[in-house]
Design an enzyme around this catalytic site. Sequence first.
Site, PDB file in Angstrom:
ATOM      1  N   ASP A 114      -5.352   1.101  11.748  1.00  0.00           N
ATOM      2  CA  ASP A 114      -6.143   0.603  11.441  1.00  0.00           C
ATOM      3  C   ASP A 114      -6.973   0.947  13.326  1.00  0.00           C
ATOM      4  OD1 ASP A 114      -6.028  -0.958  12.986  1.00  0.00           O
ATOM      5  OD2 ASP A 114      -6.875  -2.394  11.456  1.00  0.00           O
TER       6      ASP A 114
ATOM      7  N   LYS B  19      -3.230   4.420   4.992  1.00  0.00           N
ATOM      8  CA  LYS B  19      -2.656   3.073   5.541  1.00  0.00           C
ATOM      9  C   LYS B  19      -2.784   1.766   4.183  1.00  0.00           C
ATOM     10  CE  LYS B  19      -6.525   0.812   6.544  1.00  0.00           C
ATOM     11  NZ  LYS B  19      -8.273   0.413   6.540  1.00  0.00           N
TER      12      LYS B  19
END
Length: 291
Positions: A180, A162
């Site tokens: 997320d 991420k």
Amino acid sequence: MGEQGAHSVKKAAKRATGAAAGAAAAEPGKGSGAPAKQESRLAMVRRARRINRELAEVYPYAHPELDFRNPFELLVATVLSAQTTDLRVNQTTPALFAAFPTPEDMAAAVPEKLEEIIRPTGFFRAKARSLIGLSAALRDDFGGEVPGRLADLVKLPGVGRKTANVVLGNAFGVPGITVDTHFGRLVRRWKWTEQEDPEKVEAEIAAIFPKSEWTMLSHRVVFHGRRICHSRKPACGACPIAGLCPAYGEGETDPEKAKKLLKYEMGGQPGQRLSPPPDYPGSPAPPLGAG
């Protein structure tokens, strides 16, 4: 808020009211364009791409909501953003980068001093270890520069896919999907995937959209999740894609009540950045301790 920004938000609000009203009128409690239970993959892909196009019109100014001036600052800010808001990170990083502007400086930081500065972001001891470790790795292995490859970034302490995709997409222009909590929640609500694991979510969403769309898709979805499609009480009655959403009706469908749930510039409030881009239609966030 500038004239162009105000027009953008007003246009989005008008689209939201019209779309939500149309969805409610078509079938109370369900989106008018919501897929049937046996929606084919082709139909889902078409619906997903239409949602992306609609969100591009609602959020033409979508951007990373972390303040940064270079790849190192974005990398550090993204590590700090775990388990806290971008706002709190943005309020913390000015003092952090004033004290430790380079990887060399941060690698040599006294842990207690670093911890004290980043304390407002939470989990500050673990984050301090990660920041010192990744800074030392940048200094020793990459000549003090943030690498522009996923394989190199994920080797740094505290950096997963991420974080790596945030840095690649926004500091290096390399397309990436950032999964997320907001992104994962919305793509499951929209029935683009049923996966829970972020890497599997990333892979399935990547198969739906052209690579050139990945970074901006991530921004648009996260913007929508923070402003309208909230976790506990989505503002369905103020949603511009209500007619395309299979989850329409999970939140407040009354347009006036839904408007009160809107956040940031959609609700007439400051955003998360202290230094937002020039075309951002909202007002800057206040510094730490202000107001």
